[in-house]
Design a protein around this motif. Structure first.
Motif, PDB file in Angstrom:
ATOM      1  N   VAL A   1     -59.857  25.101  77.346  1.00 12.68           N
ATOM      2  CA  VAL A   1     -59.551  26.487  77.006  1.00 12.68           C
ATOM      3  C   VAL A   1     -59.234  26.556  75.515  1.00 12.68           C
ATOM      4  O   VAL A   1     -58.387  25.801  75.021  1.00 12.68           O
ATOM      5  CB  VAL A   1     -58.346  27.014  77.821  1.00 12.68           C
ATOM      6  CG1 VAL A   1     -58.010  28.450  77.393  1.00 12.68           C
ATOM      7  CG2 VAL A   1     -58.634  26.956  79.313  1.00 12.68           C
ATOM      8  N   LEU A   2     -59.925  27.439  74.806  1.00  9.23           N
ATOM      9  CA  LEU A   2     -59.672  27.643  73.382  1.00  9.23           C
ATOM     10  C   LEU A   2     -58.832  28.899  73.206  1.00  9.23           C
ATOM     11  O   LEU A   2     -59.073  29.921  73.863  1.00  9.23           O
ATOM     12  CB  LEU A   2     -60.984  27.796  72.608  1.00  9.23           C
ATOM     13  CG  LEU A   2     -61.953  26.612  72.635  1.00  9.23           C
ATOM     14  CD1 LEU A   2     -63.211  26.936  71.823  1.00  9.23           C
ATOM     15  CD2 LEU A   2     -61.295  25.342  72.112  1.00  9.23           C
ATOM     16  N   VAL A   3     -57.833  28.825  72.318  1.00  9.39           N
ATOM     17  CA  VAL A   3     -56.981  29.986  72.030  1.00  9.39           C
ATOM     18  C   VAL A   3     -56.848  30.112  70.511  1.00  9.39           C
ATOM     19  O   VAL A   3     -56.986  29.129  69.778  1.00  9.39           O
ATOM     20  CB  VAL A   3     -55.573  29.845  72.660  1.00  9.39           C
ATOM     21  CG1 VAL A   3     -55.651  29.903  74.177  1.00  9.39           C
ATOM     22  CG2 VAL A   3     -54.891  28.558  72.205  1.00  9.39           C
ATOM     23  N   PRO A   4     -56.572  31.338  70.011  1.00  3.51           N
ATOM     24  CA  PRO A   4     -56.502  31.521  68.557  1.00  3.51           C
ATOM     25  C   PRO A   4     -55.252  30.979  67.884  1.00  3.51           C
ATOM     26  O   PRO A   4     -55.249  30.755  66.678  1.00  3.51           O
ATOM     27  CB  PRO A   4     -56.591  33.041  68.397  1.00  3.51           C
ATOM     28  CG  PRO A   4     -56.102  33.589  69.694  1.00  3.51           C
ATOM     29  CD  PRO A   4     -56.507  32.615  70.741  1.00  3.51           C
ATOM     30  N   GLY A   5     -54.169  30.759  68.642  1.00  3.29           N
ATOM     31  CA  GLY A   5     -52.943  30.291  67.998  1.00  3.29           C
ATOM     32  C   GLY A   5     -51.978  29.617  68.961  1.00  3.29           C
ATOM     33  O   GLY A   5     -52.153  29.659  70.181  1.00  3.29           O
ATOM     34  N   GLU A   6     -50.956  29.004  68.392  1.00  8.53           N
ATOM     35  CA  GLU A   6     -49.970  28.253  69.182  1.00  8.53           C
ATOM     36  C   GLU A   6     -49.204  29.146  70.155  1.00  8.53           C
ATOM     37  O   GLU A   6     -48.859  28.714  71.253  1.00  8.53           O
ATOM     38  CB  GLU A   6     -48.980  27.538  68.249  1.00  8.53           C
ATOM     39  CG  GLU A   6     -49.556  26.355  67.486  1.00  8.53           C
ATOM     40  CD  GLU A   6     -49.913  25.179  68.407  1.00  8.53           C
ATOM     41  OE1 GLU A   6     -49.379  25.128  69.538  1.00  8.53           O
ATOM     42  OE2 GLU A   6     -50.725  24.334  67.991  1.00  8.53           O
ATOM     43  N   ILE A   7     -48.917  30.386  69.747  1.00  8.25           N
ATOM     44  CA  ILE A   7     -48.168  31.292  70.622  1.00  8.25           C
ATOM     45  C   ILE A   7     -48.956  31.572  71.905  1.00  8.25           C
ATOM     46  O   ILE A   7     -48.391  31.713  72.985  1.00  8.25           O
ATOM     47  CB  ILE A   7     -47.827  32.609  69.880  1.00  8.25           C
ATOM     48  CG1 ILE A   7     -46.830  33.433  70.703  1.00  8.25           C
ATOM     49  CG2 ILE A   7     -49.066  33.426  69.567  1.00  8.25           C
ATOM     50  CD1 ILE A   7     -46.275  34.630  69.952  1.00  8.25           C
ATOM     51  N   ASN A   8     -50.290  31.617  71.786  1.00  7.11           N
ATOM     52  CA  ASN A   8     -51.152  31.835  72.951  1.00  7.11           C
ATOM     53  C   ASN A   8     -51.182  30.614  73.854  1.00  7.11           C
ATOM     54  O   ASN A   8     -51.192  30.721  75.081  1.00  7.11           O
ATOM     55  CB  ASN A   8     -52.565  32.183  72.501  1.00  7.11           C
ATOM     56  CG  ASN A   8     -52.598  33.257  71.429  1.00  7.11           C
ATOM     57  OD1 ASN A   8     -52.906  32.986  70.282  1.00  7.11           O
ATOM     58  ND2 ASN A   8     -52.243  34.474  71.788  1.00  7.11           N
ATOM     59  N   LYS A   9     -51.185  29.447  73.244  1.00 11.74           N
ATOM     60  CA  LYS A   9     -51.174  28.183  73.990  1.00 11.74           C
ATOM     61  C   LYS A   9     -49.892  28.087  74.821  1.00 11.74           C
ATOM     62  O   LYS A   9     -49.917  27.765  76.021  1.00 11.74           O
ATOM     63  CB  LYS A   9     -51.274  27.003  73.021  1.00 11.74           C
ATOM     64  CG  LYS A   9     -51.354  25.628  73.672  1.00 11.74           C
ATOM     65  CD  LYS A   9     -51.602  24.570  72.584  1.00 11.74           C
ATOM     66  CE  LYS A   9     -51.796  23.188  73.178  1.00 11.74           C
ATOM     67  NZ  LYS A   9     -50.566  22.584  73.675  1.00 11.74           N
ATOM     68  N   THR A  10     -48.767  28.396  74.196  1.00  5.36           N
ATOM     69  CA  THR A  10     -47.485  28.353  74.887  1.00  5.36           C
ATOM     70  C   THR A  10     -47.452  29.340  76.048  1.00  5.36           C
ATOM     71  O   THR A  10     -46.968  29.022  77.143  1.00  5.36           O
ATOM     72  CB  THR A  10     -46.338  28.670  73.896  1.00  5.36           C
ATOM     73  OG1 THR A  10     -46.369  27.717  72.825  1.00  5.36           O
ATOM     74  CG2 THR A  10     -44.990  28.612  74.583  1.00  5.36           C
ATOM     75  N   PHE A  11     -47.985  30.529  75.817  1.00  8.12           N
ATOM     76  CA  PHE A  11     -48.011  31.555  76.858  1.00  8.12           C
ATOM     77  C   PHE A  11     -48.814  31.087  78.068  1.00  8.12           C
ATOM     78  O   PHE A  11     -48.359  31.209  79.217  1.00  8.12           O
ATOM     79  CB  PHE A  11     -48.610  32.847  76.307  1.00  8.12           C
ATOM     80  CG  PHE A  11     -48.912  33.885  77.358  1.00  8.12           C
ATOM     81  CD1 PHE A  11     -47.887  34.615  77.951  1.00  8.12           C
ATOM     82  CD2 PHE A  11     -50.216  34.125  77.769  1.00  8.12           C
ATOM     83  CE1 PHE A  11     -48.161  35.564  78.927  1.00  8.12           C
ATOM     84  CE2 PHE A  11     -50.502  35.063  78.739  1.00  8.12           C
ATOM     85  CZ  PHE A  11     -49.469  35.791  79.325  1.00  8.12           C
ATOM     86  N   LEU A  12     -50.012  30.539  77.848  1.00  4.53           N
ATOM     87  CA  LEU A  12     -50.855  30.099  78.959  1.00  4.53           C
ATOM     88  C   LEU A  12     -50.191  28.966  79.739  1.00  4.53           C
ATOM     89  O   LEU A  12     -50.265  28.915  80.973  1.00  4.53           O
ATOM     90  CB  LEU A  12     -52.226  29.652  78.449  1.00  4.53           C
ATOM     91  CG  LEU A  12     -53.145  30.752  77.909  1.00  4.53           C
ATOM     92  CD1 LEU A  12     -54.498  30.161  77.517  1.00  4.53           C
ATOM     93  CD2 LEU A  12     -53.339  31.876  78.918  1.00  4.53           C
ATOM     94  N   GLU A  13     -49.556  28.061  79.031  1.00  9.47           N
ATOM     95  CA  GLU A  13     -48.865  26.960  79.711  1.00  9.47           C
ATOM     96  C   GLU A  13     -47.738  27.491  80.602  1.00  9.47           C
ATOM     97  O   GLU A  13     -47.563  27.022  81.734  1.00  9.47           O
ATOM     98  CB  GLU A  13     -48.322  25.977  78.669  1.00  9.47           C
ATOM     99  CG  GLU A  13     -49.427  25.175  77.984  1.00  9.47           C
ATOM    100  CD  GLU A  13     -48.922  24.371  76.791  1.00  9.47           C
ATOM    101  OE1 GLU A  13     -49.651  23.470  76.345  1.00  9.47           O
ATOM    102  OE2 GLU A  13     -47.802  24.659  76.304  1.00  9.47           O
ATOM    103  N   LYS A  14     -46.994  28.477  80.101  1.00 11.62           N
ATOM    104  CA  LYS A  14     -45.917  29.065  80.890  1.00 11.62           C
ATOM    105  C   LYS A  14     -46.453  29.855  82.083  1.00 11.62           C
ATOM    106  O   LYS A  14     -45.772  29.991  83.105  1.00 11.62           O
ATOM    107  CB  LYS A  14     -45.064  29.985  80.006  1.00 11.62           C
ATOM    108  CG  LYS A  14     -44.175  29.242  79.016  1.00 11.62           C
ATOM    109  CD  LYS A  14     -43.339  30.211  78.201  1.00 11.62           C
ATOM    110  CE  LYS A  14     -42.415  29.459  77.244  1.00 11.62           C
ATOM    111  NZ  LYS A  14     -41.614  30.408  76.417  1.00 11.62           N
ATOM    112  N   GLU A  15     -47.683  30.356  81.947  1.00  5.30           N
ATOM    113  CA  GLU A  15     -48.306  31.152  83.006  1.00  5.30           C
ATOM    114  C   GLU A  15     -49.061  30.292  84.021  1.00  5.30           C
ATOM    115  O   GLU A  15     -49.792  30.824  84.861  1.00  5.30           O
ATOM    116  CB  GLU A  15     -49.237  32.195  82.395  1.00  5.30           C
ATOM    117  CG  GLU A  15     -48.527  33.382  81.790  1.00  5.30           C
ATOM    118  CD  GLU A  15     -47.805  34.210  82.841  1.00  5.30           C
ATOM    119  OE1 GLU A  15     -48.449  34.677  83.787  1.00  5.30           O
ATOM    120  OE2 GLU A  15     -46.571  34.373  82.718  1.00  5.30           O
TER     121      GLU A  15
END
Length: 333
Positions: free
Chosen positions: A106-120
């Motif tokens: 999964v590619l994301v534009p930034g670290e904040i998005n990566k953290t969100f997906l992991e929490k989800e």
């Protein structure tokens, strides 16, 4: 090597997903990787910018074709949003979570998005890959910018304006935007991508103050001219700080300001470095006022230097390495 670049066929308002598809195509062209938009064509790698049915993904995996998914790049586009908009708390849509958990990467534009997906609950491997940028798109002449903006918005006189992009279905986003625009009557706000059905219903018109101009579907030349001509781009959602629009504003050397009153943790936007990001409404309005009057130093040059690394050429090399790595891993399985 040949890659499928899959995007949805729905009609976009601000064409964020369409621009992402074109920039990925352009990146692949710089490294001579073939591509197709047709999911029934032959290809070696499947790169999804939007989400097909789960069966299609599982079929590709059974055929040992690597599946890559770009997530959270286009949250300014209602049809491309991956998060629920009607809930108080931001959550990932269930069908999206299932698709992401079937992906090889999964590619994301930034670290904040990566953290969100992991929490989800996304358990697939996640990698930060900022939106590729075609810098030549932002070389439009000043005269052309003025002509397009005046003609599209039917304005005889050029007035400074703040650009806002996105379909504010989320109540928090709309509340943030209204709070800023009401306290800054000294400047116009152009909102691109507003939901046409809500305008017809009068919901936006009843809520928005007189200094807000609403627009729905926007062609690319209008979008580019409006972005380049704007005094600044305003971001009112802490979740969209890494969106395609923000990176494009930096590439266009348009000042970025952000109202991040709910921001927690590290953020791509750094106050006084690549933008002006404020948590207090009065401080933000004062900043907008100073920028409109030309009394505050812009951060555009530093922001531009930051996104130079996201050029098509450099992004193409990164994508090629990503594709090759996944193909090697599939070969060894």
């Amino acid at each position: 090597m040949k890659a499928l670049i899959y995007a949805a066929t729905h009609k976009h308002r601000v064409r964020e997903e369409e621009r992402l598809q074109k920039s990925i195509k352009g990146s692949l062209e710089t490294v001579k990787v073939q591509y197709t938009y047709d999911p029934f064509d032959d290809f070696d790698v499947a790169h999804f910018l939007n989400f097909p049915d789960l069966k299609k993904i599982k079929d590709l995996k059974r055929a040992h074709i690597p599946v890559i998914m770009s997530a959270l790049y286009c949250e300014n586009e209602r049809e491309s949003m991956l998060v629920e908009t009607h809930t108080e708390k931001r959550v990932l849509k269930d069908k999206v979570r299932k698709c992401l958990n079937e992906a090889d990467l999964v590619l994301v534009p930034g670290e904040i998005n990566k953290t969100f997906l992991e929490k989800e609950g996304v358990i697939s491997k996640i990698k930060v890959f900022p939106s590729p940028i075609k810098f030549s798109r932002f070389t439009m002449s000043e005269k052309k910018q003025s002509e397009l903006v005046r003609h599209y918005f039917r304005k005889r006189k050029e007035l400074p304006y703040v650009l806002v992009v996105g379909d504010f279905l989320n109540k928090k986003d709309m509340d943030n935007f209204l709070e800023v625009s009401e306290l800054a009557p000294f400047v116009k706000f152009y909102l691109l991508g507003a939901n046409y059905s809500l305008i017809l219903a009068g919901k936006y018109i009843k809520l928005t103050p007189d200094n807000v101009v609403l627009s729905t579907f926007v062609d690319d030349d209008i979008y580019r001219a409006t972005l380049m001509k704007a005094k600044m781009l305003l971001v009112v959602n802490d979740f969209k700080v890494d969106s395609t629009v923000v990176h494009e504003a930096m590439a266009a050397k348009t000042q970025v300001v952000a109202y991040l009153k709910n921001m927690k943790g590290d953020c791509y936007l750094k106050d006084g470095v690549n933008c002006y990001a404020k948590k207090g409404i009065n401080e933000l309005v004062d900043t907008i006022d100073l920028l409109v009057k030309g009394k505050l130093k812009k951060t555009t040059e530093k922001a531009y230097q930051q996104v130079v690394d996201y050029s098509l050429e450099k992004s193409g090399k990164r994508l090629l390495n990503i594709y090759r790595t996944l193909l090697r891993e599939k070969h060894h399985d």
